[in-house]
Design an enzyme around this catalytic site. Sequence first.
Site, PDB file in Angstrom:
ATOM      1  N   ARG A  15       0.836  -1.197   0.000  1.00  0.00           N
ATOM      2  CA  ARG A  15       0.000   0.000   0.000  1.00  0.00           C
ATOM      3  C   ARG A  15       0.878   1.258   0.000  1.00  0.00           C
ATOM      4  O   ARG A  15       2.078   1.184   0.278  1.00  0.00           O
ATOM      5  CB  ARG A  15      -0.916  -0.001   1.221  1.00  0.00           C
ATOM      6  N   TYR A  94      -1.419   4.692  10.606  1.00  0.00           N
ATOM      7  CA  TYR A  94      -1.821   3.725  11.628  1.00  0.00           C
ATOM      8  C   TYR A  94      -0.654   3.524  12.587  1.00  0.00           C
ATOM      9  O   TYR A  94       0.494   3.413  12.162  1.00  0.00           O
ATOM     10  CB  TYR A  94      -2.182   2.379  10.991  1.00  0.00           C
ATOM     11  N   GLU A 118      -6.326   5.072  13.621  1.00  0.00           N
ATOM     12  CA  GLU A 118      -7.292   4.172  14.265  1.00  0.00           C
ATOM     13  C   GLU A 118      -7.991   4.763  15.475  1.00  0.00           C
ATOM     14  O   GLU A 118      -8.934   4.152  16.001  1.00  0.00           O
ATOM     15  CB  GLU A 118      -6.617   2.850  14.663  1.00  0.00           C
ATOM     16  N   SER A 134     -11.003  -2.181   8.150  1.00  0.00           N
ATOM     17  CA  SER A 134     -11.782  -3.194   8.850  1.00  0.00           C
ATOM     18  C   SER A 134     -12.705  -3.923   7.877  1.00  0.00           C
ATOM     19  O   SER A 134     -12.910  -5.136   7.992  1.00  0.00           O
ATOM     20  CB  SER A 134     -12.610  -2.548   9.971  1.00  0.00           C
ATOM     21  N   ASP A 198     -21.667 -10.819  20.286  1.00  0.00           N
ATOM     22  CA  ASP A 198     -21.451  -9.415  20.611  1.00  0.00           C
ATOM     23  C   ASP A 198     -22.153  -9.118  21.923  1.00  0.00           C
ATOM     24  O   ASP A 198     -22.929  -9.961  22.419  1.00  0.00           O
ATOM     25  CB  ASP A 198     -21.988  -8.509  19.489  1.00  0.00           C
ATOM     26  N   SER A 220     -22.618 -12.304  24.086  1.00  0.00           N
ATOM     27  CA  SER A 220     -21.325 -12.900  24.397  1.00  0.00           C
ATOM     28  C   SER A 220     -21.083 -13.000  25.903  1.00  0.00           C
ATOM     29  O   SER A 220     -20.896 -12.007  26.588  1.00  0.00           O
ATOM     30  CB  SER A 220     -20.200 -12.080  23.751  1.00  0.00           C
ATOM     31  N   VAL A 239     -12.572  -8.314  17.449  1.00  0.00           N
ATOM     32  CA  VAL A 239     -12.866  -7.509  18.637  1.00  0.00           C
ATOM     33  C   VAL A 239     -12.026  -6.238  18.622  1.00  0.00           C
ATOM     34  O   VAL A 239     -10.840  -6.274  18.285  1.00  0.00           O
ATOM     35  CB  VAL A 239     -12.559  -8.307  19.914  1.00  0.00           C
ATOM     36  N   ASP A 270      -3.362  -6.596  15.219  1.00  0.00           N
ATOM     37  CA  ASP A 270      -2.686  -5.293  15.286  1.00  0.00           C
ATOM     38  C   ASP A 270      -2.734  -4.707  16.695  1.00  0.00           C
ATOM     39  O   ASP A 270      -1.876  -3.910  17.073  1.00  0.00           O
ATOM     40  CB  ASP A 270      -3.320  -4.298  14.309  1.00  0.00           C
ATOM     41  N   VAL A 298      -1.991 -12.562  10.473  1.00  0.00           N
ATOM     42  CA  VAL A 298      -1.232 -11.596   9.681  1.00  0.00           C
ATOM     43  C   VAL A 298      -1.569 -10.178  10.141  1.00  0.00           C
ATOM     44  O   VAL A 298      -2.739  -9.777  10.187  1.00  0.00           O
ATOM     45  CB  VAL A 298      -1.521 -11.766   8.179  1.00  0.00           C
ATOM     46  N   ALA A 299      -0.529  -9.422  10.481  1.00  0.00           N
ATOM     47  CA  ALA A 299      -0.735  -8.109  11.098  1.00  0.00           C
ATOM     48  C   ALA A 299      -1.080  -7.005  10.104  1.00  0.00           C
ATOM     49  O   ALA A 299      -1.462  -5.911  10.517  1.00  0.00           O
ATOM     50  CB  ALA A 299       0.500  -7.715  11.898  1.00  0.00           C
ATOM     51  N   ASN A 300      -0.916  -7.263   8.824  1.00  0.00           N
ATOM     52  CA  ASN A 300      -1.335  -6.265   7.827  1.00  0.00           C
ATOM     53  C   ASN A 300      -2.144  -6.953   6.732  1.00  0.00           C
ATOM     54  O   ASN A 300      -1.807  -6.933   5.561  1.00  0.00           O
ATOM     55  CB  ASN A 300      -0.147  -5.503   7.245  1.00  0.00           C
ATOM     56  N   MET A 301      -3.246  -7.566   7.149  1.00  0.00           N
ATOM     57  CA  MET A 301      -4.083  -8.330   6.220  1.00  0.00           C
ATOM     58  C   MET A 301      -4.455  -7.553   4.959  1.00  0.00           C
ATOM     59  O   MET A 301      -4.325  -8.058   3.850  1.00  0.00           O
ATOM     60  CB  MET A 301      -5.349  -8.823   6.927  1.00  0.00           C
TER      61      MET A 301
END
Length: 368
Positions: A15, A94, A118, A134, A198, A220, A239, A270, A298-301
């Site tokens: 990106r 971010y 964020e 998201s 939720d 939940s 979440v 993240d 994966v932290a940067n999907m």
Amino acid sequence: MIIGCPKEIKVHEYRVGLTPSSASELIRNGHTVIMEKNAGNGIGISDSDYENVGCSILLKPDEIFKKAEMIVKVKEPQLHECAMLEPHHLLFTYLHLAADKPQTEALLKSGCTAIAYETVTSDDGSLPLLAPMSEVAGRMSIQAGAHALEKASGGRGILLGGVPGVAPAKVVIIGGGVSGMNAAEMAVGLGADVTIFDRNLNQMRYLDQRFRGAVKTIYSTAHALEEAVLDADLVIGAVLVAGAAAPKLVSAKTAKNMKNGAVLVDISIDQGGCFENSKATTHSDPTFVIDGVVYYCVANMPGAVAYTSTFALNNATLPFTVQLANKGWKKACSDDEHLLNGVNIQNGSVTFEAVANDLDLPYSSVIL
């Protein structure tokens, strides 16, 4: 103002912080935009595309940091990038600081002002600069989970939607916000058996109306969630606690008792992840297995679909980037309380309370 956009350097991150269209808008507002060479190559945007709208191209990232007043990025700065930041810099990107104390300490040491996408808010309490990623991550989580369920990937060998005569996979989504809702859209579309957990009753009513009974919604509690997870083939962790570390909602003990080859996809990684066993992975090595359960963390999907993600992100960030450039960050934040909520670091202090609490660091209010 001189606005710099360096090339992203996280593993498999393609990106870019500014598209040519966004850069053009800033230039039309009287600002100077400097891009690092090949910053947009990963999504097919050439240096000439930027030059055609009036940007200057610089060869190295240190040149960008040296000349720019505001740095616009996508992902959090890596430690050697933090070392290039100085007190006069405004960083807009971010950050996800609650799960990253080394980065936080490096930003504090730099003395820069850092505004996190964020934690910028809107009138309805939502997070407008987090929402587009998201959406992407939610939709991708089902693609990733479906692939991980394949036997060759270590999964149970289950087709998400099943076939006539064979039941579909059971998908549990923890969190019915933007990511969870988009995950549900994809899972329902593929024919899976979907349950969303939720605690927001109004959101569950909305989800029930939106999906017209195609998903089950459950309030939940620890007991109800554990029962559902143990019976699930695929669990999506979606979440979010704004700016803070994600709560651990699936323990290592519970995961150990899941079906062999079940899959856990942690969109919350993240912010530290919402499964006890979660640890950040990369697109080049996305999964790991513990006790027979496959984890995708994966932290940067959204970086995997970098073209879509870049333009979706720029659509959301550009109005704020223009405000910051036109007014300077102090005036812009004074005029817009939602942008003020994005300030996480100022003058060597943490200015977002949840981050300070999670990292056990002193908290200070923003000084305008």
